[in-house]
Design a protein around this motif. Structure first.
Motif, PDB file in Angstrom:
ATOM      1  N   TYR A   1       0.785  -1.321  -0.113  1.00  0.00           N
ATOM      2  CA  TYR A   1       0.038   0.148  -0.073  1.00  0.00           C
ATOM      3  C   TYR A   1       0.904   1.155  -0.098  1.00  0.00           C
ATOM      4  O   TYR A   1       0.470   2.554  -0.183  1.00  0.00           O
ATOM      5  N   LEU A   2       2.219   1.185   0.300  1.00  0.00           N
ATOM      6  CA  LEU A   2       2.891   2.444   0.450  1.00  0.00           C
ATOM      7  C   LEU A   2       3.816   2.602  -0.778  1.00  0.00           C
ATOM      8  O   LEU A   2       3.911   3.776  -1.309  1.00  0.00           O
ATOM      9  N   LEU A   3       4.359   1.621  -1.350  1.00  0.00           N
ATOM     10  CA  LEU A   3       4.993   1.775  -2.510  1.00  0.00           C
ATOM     11  C   LEU A   3       4.320   1.628  -3.940  1.00  0.00           C
ATOM     12  O   LEU A   3       3.156   1.307  -3.793  1.00  0.00           O
ATOM     13  N   PRO A   4       4.717   2.678  -4.770  1.00  0.00           N
ATOM     14  CA  PRO A   4       4.038   2.769  -5.999  1.00  0.00           C
ATOM     15  C   PRO A   4       3.778   1.172  -6.893  1.00  0.00           C
ATOM     16  O   PRO A   4       4.703   0.470  -6.789  1.00  0.00           O
ATOM     17  N   LYS A   5       2.423   1.227  -7.259  1.00  0.00           N
ATOM     18  CA  LYS A   5       2.153  -0.109  -7.921  1.00  0.00           C
ATOM     19  C   LYS A   5       2.594   0.076  -9.458  1.00  0.00           C
ATOM     20  O   LYS A   5       2.469   1.028 -10.099  1.00  0.00           O
ATOM     21  N   PRO A   6       2.788  -1.078 -10.062  1.00  0.00           N
ATOM     22  CA  PRO A   6       3.014  -1.081 -11.445  1.00  0.00           C
ATOM     23  C   PRO A   6       1.899  -1.023 -12.217  1.00  0.00           C
ATOM     24  O   PRO A   6       0.905  -1.264 -11.747  1.00  0.00           O
ATOM     25  N   LYS A   7       2.004  -0.489 -13.359  1.00  0.00           N
ATOM     26  CA  LYS A   7       0.849  -0.143 -14.196  1.00  0.00           C
ATOM     27  C   LYS A   7       0.238  -1.719 -14.488  1.00  0.00           C
ATOM     28  O   LYS A   7       0.852  -2.779 -14.980  1.00  0.00           O
ATOM     29  N   TYR A   8      -1.194  -1.754 -14.739  1.00  0.00           N
ATOM     30  CA  TYR A   8      -1.830  -2.909 -14.899  1.00  0.00           C
ATOM     31  C   TYR A   8      -2.116  -3.026 -16.272  1.00  0.00           C
ATOM     32  O   TYR A   8      -2.325  -1.977 -17.190  1.00  0.00           O
ATOM     33  N   THR A   9      -2.277  -4.275 -17.064  1.00  0.00           N
ATOM     34  CA  THR A   9      -2.643  -4.262 -18.267  1.00  0.00           C
ATOM     35  C   THR A   9      -4.167  -5.262 -18.128  1.00  0.00           C
ATOM     36  O   THR A   9      -4.485  -5.777 -17.217  1.00  0.00           O
ATOM     37  N   LYS A  10      -4.592  -5.419 -19.489  1.00  0.00           N
ATOM     38  CA  LYS A  10      -5.664  -6.211 -19.410  1.00  0.00           C
ATOM     39  C   LYS A  10      -5.564  -7.765 -19.119  1.00  0.00           C
ATOM     40  O   LYS A  10      -6.222  -8.420 -18.672  1.00  0.00           O
ATOM     41  N   GLU A  11      -4.338  -8.177 -19.626  1.00  0.00           N
ATOM     42  CA  GLU A  11      -3.902  -9.424 -19.387  1.00  0.00           C
ATOM     43  C   GLU A  11      -3.669  -9.834 -17.938  1.00  0.00           C
ATOM     44  O   GLU A  11      -3.449 -10.847 -17.505  1.00  0.00           O
ATOM     45  N   SER A  12      -3.291  -8.752 -17.122  1.00  0.00           N
ATOM     46  CA  SER A  12      -2.568  -8.851 -15.836  1.00  0.00           C
ATOM     47  C   SER A  12      -3.602  -9.682 -14.988  1.00  0.00           C
ATOM     48  O   SER A  12      -4.849  -9.260 -14.877  1.00  0.00           O
ATOM     49  N   ASN A  13      -2.998 -10.418 -14.033  1.00  0.00           N
ATOM     50  CA  ASN A  13      -3.993 -11.394 -13.114  1.00  0.00           C
ATOM     51  C   ASN A  13      -3.988 -10.281 -11.695  1.00  0.00           C
ATOM     52  O   ASN A  13      -4.761 -10.676 -10.802  1.00  0.00           O
ATOM     53  N   ASP A  14      -3.296  -9.282 -11.972  1.00  0.00           N
ATOM     54  CA  ASP A  14      -3.513  -8.431 -10.667  1.00  0.00           C
ATOM     55  C   ASP A  14      -4.099  -7.142 -10.806  1.00  0.00           C
ATOM     56  O   ASP A  14      -4.076  -6.404  -9.773  1.00  0.00           O
ATOM     57  N   CYS A  15      -4.657  -6.994 -11.780  1.00  0.00           N
ATOM     58  CA  CYS A  15      -5.483  -5.744 -11.893  1.00  0.00           C
ATOM     59  C   CYS A  15      -6.831  -5.974 -10.891  1.00  0.00           C
ATOM     60  O   CYS A  15      -7.196  -7.006 -10.578  1.00  0.00           O
ATOM     61  N   PRO A  16      -7.222  -4.709 -10.461  1.00  0.00           N
ATOM     62  CA  PRO A  16      -8.583  -4.659  -9.634  1.00  0.00           C
ATOM     63  C   PRO A  16      -9.610  -5.547  -9.859  1.00  0.00           C
ATOM     64  O   PRO A  16     -10.301  -6.271  -9.350  1.00  0.00           O
ATOM     65  N   LEU A  17     -10.035  -5.638 -11.254  1.00  0.00           N
ATOM     66  CA  LEU A  17     -11.102  -6.370 -11.680  1.00  0.00           C
ATOM     67  C   LEU A  17     -10.893  -7.877 -11.707  1.00  0.00           C
ATOM     68  O   LEU A  17     -11.694  -8.642 -11.245  1.00  0.00           O
ATOM     69  N   LYS A  18      -9.778  -8.459 -11.764  1.00  0.00           N
ATOM     70  CA  LYS A  18      -9.386  -9.725 -11.665  1.00  0.00           C
ATOM     71  C   LYS A  18      -9.276 -10.016 -10.036  1.00  0.00           C
ATOM     72  O   LYS A  18      -9.935 -11.239  -9.737  1.00  0.00           O
ATOM     73  N   GLN A  19      -9.023  -9.152  -9.089  1.00  0.00           N
ATOM     74  CA  GLN A  19      -9.060  -9.319  -7.814  1.00  0.00           C
ATOM     75  C   GLN A  19     -10.520  -9.469  -7.169  1.00  0.00           C
ATOM     76  O   GLN A  19     -10.936 -10.353  -6.440  1.00  0.00           O
ATOM     77  N   ILE A  20     -11.236  -8.588  -7.934  1.00  0.00           N
ATOM     78  CA  ILE A  20     -12.814  -8.670  -7.346  1.00  0.00           C
ATOM     79  C   ILE A  20     -13.452  -9.949  -7.685  1.00  0.00           C
ATOM     80  O   ILE A  20     -14.222 -10.458  -7.246  1.00  0.00           O
TER      81      ILE A  20
END
Length: 412
Positions: free
Chosen positions: A392-411
């Motif tokens: 939560y403190l360090l800057p996060k990498p940019k997400y792509t549509k294929e990334s499994n770490d994007c917010p939509l995939k987390q939801i």
């Protein structure tokens, strides 16, 4: 017997059931390191597999060492070195050629035989006391060491709490979690740990009764290994043979499972991740099969010198340090992954480093204050808090549509 064992059985299976019921998205994985790799990347996966293999290797060595010492006491004419070598050879042949199906089927029979021995041993020792059950309980109740205050360690509440917490988190390792991956559904996971908890609690109650009867039977001036020699000296030859057989069955029932899981982690989680991606995709199932057999041989080669070492070296040095490192480094990222936490690999690696440093800091500063090594839970907590802070403190990498770490995939 350790005062936490009876309570620890319930705590262990409650923890595994609580965690397993939330692993529906990971139940089709092959191993615990694979789950770590799918969430955090290849490096945490390899670290998890390496620590698991090291810990399981020294545990197998400790089991063989204790079994050899126990059999040599029952049969004094047999050299412990011969027992160790024969047991190691038997484990290698049985594990390689038996397969996981044979292991599962024989483990059921070994559990039945071992449970029956506990009941027979409890009855035999009870007869040797020459007193009724009520008299034995009254005698134990009059002893200060069996008092409730001594049992719950009221004089050291913090130490007792750390021991309870360490018991609950030490069970989150590949050998126990493999039952979740082998299950066909989450409902089966719940039933497995429920039945295991009931049977385990019954076995521990019987073991507690055996310890109680031995305390009433054996002369009070004996202690340590002298008690075991006294029991064997007053045991019929037939019961000695049953004890030796059950010691071998008990060792094989857990050692072969650890060997199978370690071979899977070496052939599936460690070695393939050392190769380039293009070469990794061309690996066949026959390769994994051959590498698993070679991994079993490699582990047993490492096990032999450890099993032949003194009990102090095996237990107090290697086993304890491996267990102290495993839980603080691996368990916190795994629990966070099960509960839906998703973050880049650097977060997991920083947390693992923090957990490792916490272990050494505990040994250097906290151990002298509390006098206990049961600091795996606070060190694991340091790992988890550092991971959350970094996420939560360090800057996060940019997400792509294929990334499994994007917010939509987390939801999802």
């Amino acid at each position: 017997m350790d005062k936490l064992e009876v309570f620890g059985v319930v705590a262990v299976f409650f923890t595994l059931s609580w965690l397993g019921m939330r692993m529906s998205k990971f139940i089709y994985h092959i191993s615990m390191p694979e789950t770590m790799g799918r969430v955090y990347g290849p490096y945490p996966r390899v670290i998890t597999a390496l620590l698991s293999v090291c810990y399981s290797t020294v545990v197998v060595a400790m089991q063989i060492h204790i079994m050899a010492q126990g059999v040599s006491i029952c049969i004094e004419s047999v050299n412990p070195l011969c027992i160790t070598m024969l047991t190691t050879l038997l484990l290698v042949v049985y594990t390689i050629f038996g397969g996981i199906r044979a292991v599962v089927l024989t483990d059921v029979w070994q559990c039945i035989i071992f449970s029956s021995l506990i009941c027979v041993l409890a009855w035999f020792v009870f007869k040797q006391t020459g007193a009724s059950l009520g008299e034995t309980i009254a005698f134990a109740a009059a002893q200060k060491k069996f008092g409730l205050g001594h049992l719950l360690l009221y004089d050291k509440k913090l130490v007792a709490t750390l021991r309870y917490l360490a018991t609950m988190v030490n069970c989150i390792e590949p050998v126990f979690m493999q039952n979740v991956y082998m299950a066909s559904s989450i409902s089966q996971v719940k039933k497995v740990f429920l039945y295991a908890g009931i049977v385990g609690l019954a076995i521990m109650v019987c073991c507690t009764l055996v310890g109680l009867f031995i305390f009433s039977w054996v002369p009070s001036h004996l202690s340590g290994i002298a008690i075991w020699h006294y029991i064997i000296a007053h045991t019929p030859p037939l019961l000695k043979g049953i004890i030796c057989t059950c010691l071998l069955a008990m060792t094989m029932s857990t050692a072969d499972s650890r060997l199978h899981i370690c071979s899977v982690m070496i052939s599936y989680d460690i070695l393939p991740n050392l190769f380039p991606v293009r070469f990794r995709k061309n690996l066949s199932s026959a390769y994994h099969y051959r590498m698993a057999h070679m991994a079993i041989l490699f582990i047993m080669i490492l096990t032999i010198p450890l099993a032949l070492s003194s009990s102090y070296f095996v237990v107090d040095k290697v086993v304890l340090w491996c267990s102290r490192l495993y839980v603080p480094v691996v368990v916190a990222p795994f629990i966070l992954a099960v509960f839906g936490f998703r973050s880049p690999p650097r977060t997991a690696l920083i947390g693992m480093l923090a957990g490792t440093l916490a272990v050494f800091a505990w040994r250097k500063w906290i151990f002298s204050l509390l006098g206990t090594n049961d600091g795996v839970f606070p060190c694991m907590l340091v790992n988890g808090l550092v991971m959350l802070a970094v996420h939560y403190l360090l800057p996060k990498p940019k997400y792509t549509k294929e990334s499994n770490d994007c917010p939509l995939k987390q939801i999802q």
